[in-house]
Each structure stands twice: as structure tokens, then as C-alpha cells.
Design an enzyme around this catalytic site. Structure first.
Site, PDB file in Angstrom:
ATOM      1  N   THR A 136       0.826  -1.208   0.000  1.00 30.76           N
ATOM      2  CA  THR A 136       0.000   0.000   0.000  1.00 30.76           C
ATOM      3  C   THR A 136       0.860   1.259   0.000  1.00 30.76           C
ATOM      4  O   THR A 136       1.999   1.236   0.482  1.00 30.76           O
ATOM      5  CB  THR A 136      -0.893  -0.018   1.267  1.00 30.76           C
ATOM      6  OG1 THR A 136      -1.444   1.271   1.470  1.00 30.76           O
ATOM      7  CG2 THR A 136      -0.099  -0.367   2.530  1.00 30.76           C
ATOM      8  N   ASP A 137       0.282   2.360  -0.464  1.00 36.35           N
ATOM      9  CA  ASP A 137       0.988   3.652  -0.398  1.00 36.35           C
ATOM     10  C   ASP A 137       1.039   4.181   1.032  1.00 36.35           C
ATOM     11  O   ASP A 137       1.781   5.123   1.320  1.00 36.35           O
ATOM     12  CB  ASP A 137       0.336   4.683  -1.339  1.00 36.35           C
ATOM     13  CG  ASP A 137      -1.121   4.993  -1.006  1.00 36.35           C
ATOM     14  OD1 ASP A 137      -1.708   4.350  -0.103  1.00 36.35           O
ATOM     15  OD2 ASP A 137      -1.693   5.880  -1.666  1.00 36.35           O
ATOM     16  N   GLU A 138       0.255   3.560   1.945  1.00 35.48           N
ATOM     17  CA  GLU A 138       0.185   4.082   3.317  1.00 35.48           C
ATOM     18  C   GLU A 138       1.509   3.912   4.062  1.00 35.48           C
ATOM     19  O   GLU A 138       1.738   4.562   5.074  1.00 35.48           O
ATOM     20  CB  GLU A 138      -0.980   3.433   4.081  1.00 35.48           C
ATOM     21  CG  GLU A 138      -2.284   3.677   3.351  1.00 35.48           C
ATOM     22  CD  GLU A 138      -3.544   3.299   4.120  1.00 35.48           C
ATOM     23  OE1 GLU A 138      -3.509   3.270   5.360  1.00 35.48           O
ATOM     24  OE2 GLU A 138      -4.567   3.059   3.453  1.00 35.48           O
ATOM     25  N   TYR A 162      -1.793  -0.672  10.955  1.00 28.23           N
ATOM     26  CA  TYR A 162      -1.928  -1.309   9.634  1.00 28.23           C
ATOM     27  C   TYR A 162      -0.728  -0.978   8.751  1.00 28.23           C
ATOM     28  O   TYR A 162      -0.036  -1.870   8.250  1.00 28.23           O
ATOM     29  CB  TYR A 162      -3.229  -0.864   8.946  1.00 28.23           C
ATOM     30  CG  TYR A 162      -3.247  -1.161   7.444  1.00 28.23           C
ATOM     31  CD1 TYR A 162      -3.229  -2.475   6.972  1.00 28.23           C
ATOM     32  CD2 TYR A 162      -3.263  -0.117   6.514  1.00 28.23           C
ATOM     33  CE1 TYR A 162      -3.230  -2.739   5.603  1.00 28.23           C
ATOM     34  CE2 TYR A 162      -3.266  -0.372   5.145  1.00 28.23           C
ATOM     35  CZ  TYR A 162      -3.243  -1.689   4.701  1.00 28.23           C
ATOM     36  OH  TYR A 162      -3.228  -1.951   3.338  1.00 28.23           O
ATOM     37  N   LYS A 166       2.318  -3.346   7.302  1.00 28.79           N
ATOM     38  CA  LYS A 166       2.589  -3.509   5.862  1.00 28.79           C
ATOM     39  C   LYS A 166       4.027  -3.072   5.567  1.00 28.79           C
ATOM     40  O   LYS A 166       4.727  -3.699   4.766  1.00 28.79           O
ATOM     41  CB  LYS A 166       1.606  -2.697   5.009  1.00 28.79           C
ATOM     42  CG  LYS A 166       0.185  -3.222   4.994  1.00 28.79           C
ATOM     43  CD  LYS A 166       0.028  -4.610   4.404  1.00 28.79           C
ATOM     44  CE  LYS A 166       0.248  -4.660   2.907  1.00 28.79           C
ATOM     45  NZ  LYS A 166      -0.102  -6.009   2.351  1.00 28.79           N
TER      46      LYS A 166
HETATM   47  P1  NAD Z   1      -9.387  -7.618   2.186  1.00 25.39           P
HETATM   48  O1  NAD Z   1      -9.381  -7.352   3.648  1.00 25.39           O
HETATM   49  O2  NAD Z   1     -10.622  -7.392   1.399  1.00 25.39           O
HETATM   50  O3  NAD Z   1      -8.972  -9.144   1.926  1.00 25.39           O
HETATM   51  C1  NAD Z   1      -7.954  -9.777   2.644  1.00 25.39           C
HETATM   52  C2  NAD Z   1      -8.064 -11.280   2.397  1.00 25.39           C
HETATM   53  O4  NAD Z   1      -6.976 -11.913   3.104  1.00 25.39           O
HETATM   54  C3  NAD Z   1      -9.365 -11.890   2.912  1.00 25.39           C
HETATM   55  O5  NAD Z   1      -9.876 -12.795   1.965  1.00 25.39           O
HETATM   56  C4  NAD Z   1      -8.934 -12.621   4.186  1.00 25.39           C
HETATM   57  O6  NAD Z   1      -9.738 -13.758   4.474  1.00 25.39           O
HETATM   58  C5  NAD Z   1      -7.510 -13.023   3.838  1.00 25.39           C
HETATM   59  N1  NAD Z   1      -6.681 -13.218   5.031  1.00 25.39           N
HETATM   60  C6  NAD Z   1      -6.568 -12.391   6.104  1.00 25.39           C
HETATM   61  N2  NAD Z   1      -5.733 -12.928   7.023  1.00 25.39           N
HETATM   62  C7  NAD Z   1      -5.293 -14.105   6.491  1.00 25.39           C
HETATM   63  C8  NAD Z   1      -4.413 -15.117   6.949  1.00 25.39           C
HETATM   64  N3  NAD Z   1      -3.787 -15.026   8.147  1.00 25.39           N
HETATM   65  N4  NAD Z   1      -4.169 -16.176   6.151  1.00 25.39           N
HETATM   66  C9  NAD Z   1      -4.793 -16.281   4.943  1.00 25.39           C
HETATM   67  N5  NAD Z   1      -5.657 -15.381   4.468  1.00 25.39           N
HETATM   68  C10 NAD Z   1      -5.897 -14.304   5.232  1.00 25.39           C
HETATM   69  O7  NAD Z   1      -8.160  -6.796   1.603  1.00 25.39           O
HETATM   70  P2  NAD Z   1      -8.001  -6.072   0.197  1.00 25.39           P
HETATM   71  O8  NAD Z   1      -8.562  -4.722   0.280  1.00 25.39           O
HETATM   72  O9  NAD Z   1      -8.433  -7.007  -0.874  1.00 25.39           O
HETATM   73  O10 NAD Z   1      -6.410  -5.914   0.157  1.00 25.39           O
HETATM   74  C11 NAD Z   1      -5.586  -6.939  -0.380  1.00 25.39           C
HETATM   75  C12 NAD Z   1      -4.135  -6.525  -0.287  1.00 25.39           C
HETATM   76  O11 NAD Z   1      -3.934  -5.311  -0.986  1.00 25.39           O
HETATM   77  C13 NAD Z   1      -3.654  -6.260   1.145  1.00 25.39           C
HETATM   78  O12 NAD Z   1      -2.353  -6.766   1.268  1.00 25.39           O
HETATM   79  C14 NAD Z   1      -3.676  -4.757   1.266  1.00 25.39           C
HETATM   80  O13 NAD Z   1      -2.701  -4.318   2.201  1.00 25.39           O
HETATM   81  C15 NAD Z   1      -3.342  -4.348  -0.144  1.00 25.39           C
HETATM   82  N6  NAD Z   1      -3.859  -3.028  -0.566  1.00 25.39           N
HETATM   83  C16 NAD Z   1      -5.184  -2.736  -0.411  1.00 25.39           C
HETATM   84  C17 NAD Z   1      -5.675  -1.520  -0.861  1.00 25.39           C
HETATM   85  C18 NAD Z   1      -7.138  -1.151  -0.753  1.00 25.39           C
HETATM   86  O14 NAD Z   1      -7.516  -0.008  -1.062  1.00 25.39           O
HETATM   87  N7  NAD Z   1      -8.014  -2.050  -0.360  1.00 25.39           N
HETATM   88  C19 NAD Z   1      -4.800  -0.591  -1.455  1.00 25.39           C
HETATM   89  C20 NAD Z   1      -3.459  -0.945  -1.604  1.00 25.39           C
HETATM   90  C21 NAD Z   1      -3.004  -2.178  -1.155  1.00 25.39           C
HETATM   91  P1  TYD Z   2     -10.775   3.733   4.247  1.00 23.30           P
HETATM   92  O1  TYD Z   2     -11.707   3.321   3.166  1.00 23.30           O
HETATM   93  O2  TYD Z   2     -10.850   3.085   5.576  1.00 23.30           O
HETATM   94  O3  TYD Z   2      -9.302   3.606   3.633  1.00 23.30           O
HETATM   95  P2  TYD Z   2      -7.863   4.115   4.241  1.00 23.30           P
HETATM   96  O4  TYD Z   2      -8.042   4.548   5.626  1.00 23.30           O
HETATM   97  O5  TYD Z   2      -7.032   2.881   4.132  1.00 23.30           O
HETATM   98  O6  TYD Z   2      -7.424   5.217   3.337  1.00 23.30           O
HETATM   99  O7  TYD Z   2     -10.940   5.291   4.470  1.00 23.30           O
HETATM  100  C1  TYD Z   2     -10.779   6.207   3.420  1.00 23.30           C
HETATM  101  C2  TYD Z   2     -10.907   7.599   3.999  1.00 23.30           C
HETATM  102  O8  TYD Z   2     -12.256   7.811   4.428  1.00 23.30           O
HETATM  103  C3  TYD Z   2     -10.041   7.844   5.233  1.00 23.30           C
HETATM  104  O9  TYD Z   2      -9.557   9.186   5.186  1.00 23.30           O
HETATM  105  C4  TYD Z   2     -10.989   7.664   6.388  1.00 23.30           C
HETATM  106  C5  TYD Z   2     -12.314   8.123   5.822  1.00 23.30           C
HETATM  107  N1  TYD Z   2     -13.524   7.476   6.365  1.00 23.30           N
HETATM  108  C6  TYD Z   2     -14.599   8.251   6.826  1.00 23.30           C
HETATM  109  O10 TYD Z   2     -14.549   9.494   6.809  1.00 23.30           O
HETATM  110  N2  TYD Z   2     -15.714   7.598   7.292  1.00 23.30           N
HETATM  111  C7  TYD Z   2     -15.799   6.234   7.351  1.00 23.30           C
HETATM  112  O11 TYD Z   2     -16.828   5.702   7.834  1.00 23.30           O
HETATM  113  C8  TYD Z   2     -14.691   5.457   6.864  1.00 23.30           C
HETATM  114  C9  TYD Z   2     -14.739   3.956   6.903  1.00 23.30           C
HETATM  115  C10 TYD Z   2     -13.573   6.120   6.375  1.00 23.30           C
END
Ligand code: NAD
Ligand code: TYD
Length: 360
Positions: A136-138, A162, A166
Site C-alpha cells: 500500500t501507499d500508506e 496497519y 505492511k
Molecule cells: P481484504 O481485507 O478485502 O482481503 C484480505 C483477504 O486476506 C481476505 O480474503 C482474508 O480472508 C484473507 N486473510 C486475512 N488474514 C489471512 C491469513 N492469516 N491467512 C490467509 N488469508 C488471510 O483486503 P483487500 O482490500 O483485498 O487488500 C488486499 C491486499 O492489498 C492487502 O495486502 C492490502 O494491504 C493491499 N492493498 C489494499 C488496498 C485497498 O484499497 N483495499 C490498497 C493498496 C493495497
Molecule cells: P478507508 O476506506 O478506511 O481507507 P484508508 O483509511 O485505508 O485510506 O478510508 C478512506 C478515507 O475515508 C479515510 O480518510 C478515512 C475516511 N472514512 C470516513 O470518513 N468515514 C468512514 O466511515 C470510513 C470507513 C472512512
């Protein structure tokens, strides 16, 4: 036929990636999806592909060495695409340890198992093996409101449990590349949105609440900025890095689409009003009056923004889906998958939601 081991494939991005890969490669690849099915993992996301002969699901925890080793010894894995993680910042603030376990320890287990399976006696690796760590960019921390971008060279400065976990997992992958010449890449992507996203994240939460006439919670002043990318563009980028990226490199992936949270919420309300037919009783309830400012998230990062220059120059990837189009597609998907939403918002998720927002 190449075999992919996808971790966390039952989650949001992983399931979209699996759909993307089968759409693109059909019978030319085999995918093994290993997922522990936490609250965020949902096999309903993969219903349409579960009967494919070139797809296998394994329910296992990535921290379980024996189970992961077994997958590598029983199959000739060519590619690992590592999504499995705890992914929600708010949950990490309440319960950091599970993030450290899965994100750091789980990545270490996976790296060790892949290394053991792929390394030859002379320390080199079997041909054409690759590990892609999805991050992630975070990890780069927070940007000022008035300028700057995250580059691959930006120092890590995570703030939440988180992003710290990461960052720890990225560092482990880097250390394996540096120490063992382990064939890997890291991608750091901005916020994703699209089908199958669990409604604890901003966009699906707002869509779901608005359609149910529930309050739309905005943290703090609502002016925090995120750089939103349609999930299928991310899936495509991962595939392109795997095929065209230089080994050992990090690639940032971003949407060129910075928006304040409050802007996102306004756009969702307007789009819902455009898309809902007049005959739909929900239409009258979807109004700006639902917007409710609530207590800010602890340590809330102000702004994230990626400059995806390197991936564009080296690999030719660019975001394709404009936000207006992506949000319409996402809302349309939620209209067509009411059952999915009902299922994920029952049980555990409901309990978590009540605790988080202190309401019934
Ligand atoms: P998500 O939470 O929707 O899915 C995570 C999956 O991992 C789930 O299916 C869960 O069951 C599985 N999981 C969790 N713990 C586990 C374990 N111990 N063993 C096996 N499986 C396990 O997450 P997402 O949003 O699909 O993100 C996927 C990846 O992309 C993550 O690594 C996240 O850090 C990264 N990422 C997400 C975003 C975003 O905006 N969602 C952006 C950039 C990077
Ligand atoms: P989120 O979707 O949790 O992603 P991330 O924190 O990983 O960027 O949140 C996106 C943005 O929205 C973040 O600045 C927090 C804000 N947010 C709210 O204002 N209300 C909400 O209920 C949630 C879940 C997030």
C-alpha cells in the site's frame, strides 16, 4: 501451464484479480487460492469460477507453515501473488496484534516456503519463478495538503498499526531480495474501490448506508485526501509488473485521482440520485442530510497521492477508468448484488459496525 499461488484471493482485490486473470488467460494458467476466510474473506466473491478445473481453493492461514509448505511441495508453483492481509486501518487501531501476526509473520512464512521450494543448491533460483508482494501507499506516511507525491524513493514513515505492519512486510521482502537474491517485486498501490469491496471501507460503506437511509459518517473535517483507483486497473497493473517489471524493483500504482472524502461522499449521493429510477422508494432517502461529521480517526493521515511515473515509463501501465465511470460501475454492481451485501452485513460485521459507530 503456469501455476499461480494467490493468497487472500477471497478478499476484495484478490477476488477481482482472480477474475481478471481467468478472463485474460482462460485455460492457459492454473490458480491456487489460499485464504483463511477471515471476516473479510468471502467465497461468494468467486462463485462463478469455483467449478473451473484450473482453479483450486485451499482454506489455510498464511501463518501456518505446514499448510503453506504443503502447497509448495504438492504443486509446482511458478508465481506467488501475495494479497492476504488484515487491511482495515480502523480495525488495526483497535486490535493491532492480529495485523502484526498476519501481515508480518504471515509474509515471513510465505517467503520462507517459496524460497525453500524455489532455491537450488548453488543458491540460485529455478527459472521463471516470481513473488509479487502487494502493498500500500500508506507505508509512506502522510503528505501535506498542498503538494508532493509518493515516489518509490520516498522514505517509509507509516503511522497506523496497519501501515506499520505492511511496512514491516515490505521490509522483509526487501531483505529477502537483498540477502538471498530472492526473485520478487513489491507494488505499493493507492486506495482501491469497485465490486466485492467489504462495506467497512469508505466507498461501499457510503453506498450501502445511503441506500439504507442511514447516516453517512465523515471522520474529522472530511478533507482528508485519498487517491482512488478502480480495482480492475490495479489487477491489470499487478499482472503487468509480473510480466514486464524488472525483478527486485518496487512499483507505485495510483489513480491520478485525488479527492477529499467529503467530495467522494457528495459524488456518491449525486450518482445514486442519477441512477435510481423515480419509482424506487430509496431515491427520496438518499440526500445530503444523511452526512454526519463524527470523531476523527486517531492518527488520521491527511493526504495520500501516488506519482505512477515509473510504472508508466517502464511498463506502460496507466489508470484507465475515470472516477466518474468507475463509481457508476461500482454502484451498478451493488444494485445487482443486493444479496451479497445482505450476507456480508449480517453477523460479525454488524457487531463490529455497532461497536465502531456506537449505534444499533
Ligand atoms: P481484504 O481485507 O478485502 O482481503 C484480505 C483477504 O486476506 C481476505 O480474503 C482474508 O480472508 C484473507 N486473510 C486475512 N488474514 C489471512 C491469513 N492469516 N491467512 C490467509 N488469508 C488471510 O483486503 P483487500 O482490500 O483485498 O487488500 C488486499 C491486499 O492489498 C492487502 O495486502 C492490502 O494491504 C493491499 N492493498 C489494499 C488496498 C485497498 O484499497 N483495499 C490498497 C493498496 C493495497
Ligand atoms: P478507508 O476506506 O478506511 O481507507 P484508508 O483509511 O485505508 O485510506 O478510508 C478512506 C478515507 O475515508 C479515510 O480518510 C478515512 C475516511 N472514512 C470516513 O470518513 N468515514 C468512514 O466511515 C470510513 C470507513 C472512512
Amino acid at each position: 501451464m503456469r501455476t499461480y499461488l494467490v493468497t487472500g484471493g477471497a478478499g476484495f482485490i484478490g477476488s477481482n484479480y482472480i477474475h481478471y486473470m481467468f478472463e485474460k488467460y482462460g485455460e492457459q494458467i492454473r490458480i491456487i487460492n489460499v485464504d483463511a476466510l477471515t471476516y473479510a474473506g468471502n467465497l461468494e466473491n468467486l462463485k462463478d469460477i469455483e467449478d473451473r478445473s484450473n482453479y483450486t481453493f485451499v482454506k489455510a492461514d498464511i501463518c501456518d507453515k505446514e499448510a503453506i509448505n504443503r502447497i509448495f511441495t504438492e504443486n509446482e508453483i511458478d508465481r506467488v501473488v501475495h494479497f492476504a492481509a488484515e487491511s482495515h486501518v480502523d480495525r488495526s487501531i483497535r486490535e493491532p496484534e492480529v495485523f502484526i501476526r498476519t501481515n508480518v509473520l504471515g509474509t515471513a512464512v510465505l517467503l520462507n516456503c517459496a524460497k525453500a521450494a524455489w532455491e537450488k543448491e548453488d543458491g540460485s533460483y529455478k527459472e521463471d519463478k516470481r513473488f509479487l508482494h502487494v502493498s500500500t501507499d500508506e507505508v509512506y506516511g502522510s503528505l501535506d495538503e498542498d503538494g508532493g507525491y509518493f515516489y518509490e524513493t520516498t522514505p517509509y514513515a507509516p503511522h497506523s498499526p496497519y501501515s506499520a505492519s505492511k511496512a514491516g512486510s515490505d521490509m522483509l521482502v526487501k531483505s529477502y531480495m537483498d540477502t538471498y537474491h530472492f526473485p520478487a517485486n513489491i507494488t505499493n498501490c493507492s486506495n482501491n474501490y469497485g465490486p466485492f469491496q467489504f462495506p467497512e471501507k469508505l466507498i461501499p460503506l457510503i453506498i450501502n448506508n445511503a441506500l439504507s437511509g442511514k447516516k453517512l459518517p465523515v471522520y474529522g473535517d472530511g478533507r482528508n485526501v485519498r487517491d482512488w483507483l478502480y480495482v480492475m486497473d490495479h489487477a491489470k497493473a499487478i499482472d503487468m509488473v509480473m510480466e514486464k517489471g524488472r525483478l527486485f524493483e518496487t512499483y507505485n500504482i495510483g489513480g491520478h485521482n485525488e479527492k477529499q472524502n467529503i467530495e467522494i461522499i457528495h459524488m456518491i449521493i449525486e450518482t445514486l440520485q442519477e441512477m435510481l429510477p423515480d419509482s424506487d422508494p430509496r431515491k427520496a432517502k438518499v440526500t445530503k442530510e444523511l452526512i454526519t461529521f463524527v470523531e476523527d480517526r486517531k492518527g488520521h493521515d491527511r493526504r495520500y497521492a501516488i506519482a505512477p511515473d515509473k510504472i508508466k515509463a517502464e511498463i506502460g501501465w496507466e489508470p484507465e477508468t475515470m472516477f466518474k465511470e468507475g463509481i457508476r460501475k461500482t454502484i451498478q454492481w451493488f444494485f445487482e448484488h443486493e444479496e451479497w451485501m445482505k450476507h456480508v452485513t449480517s453477523g460479525d460485521y454488524q457487531k463490529y459496525y455497532r461497536e465502531m459507530y456506537r449505534e444499533d
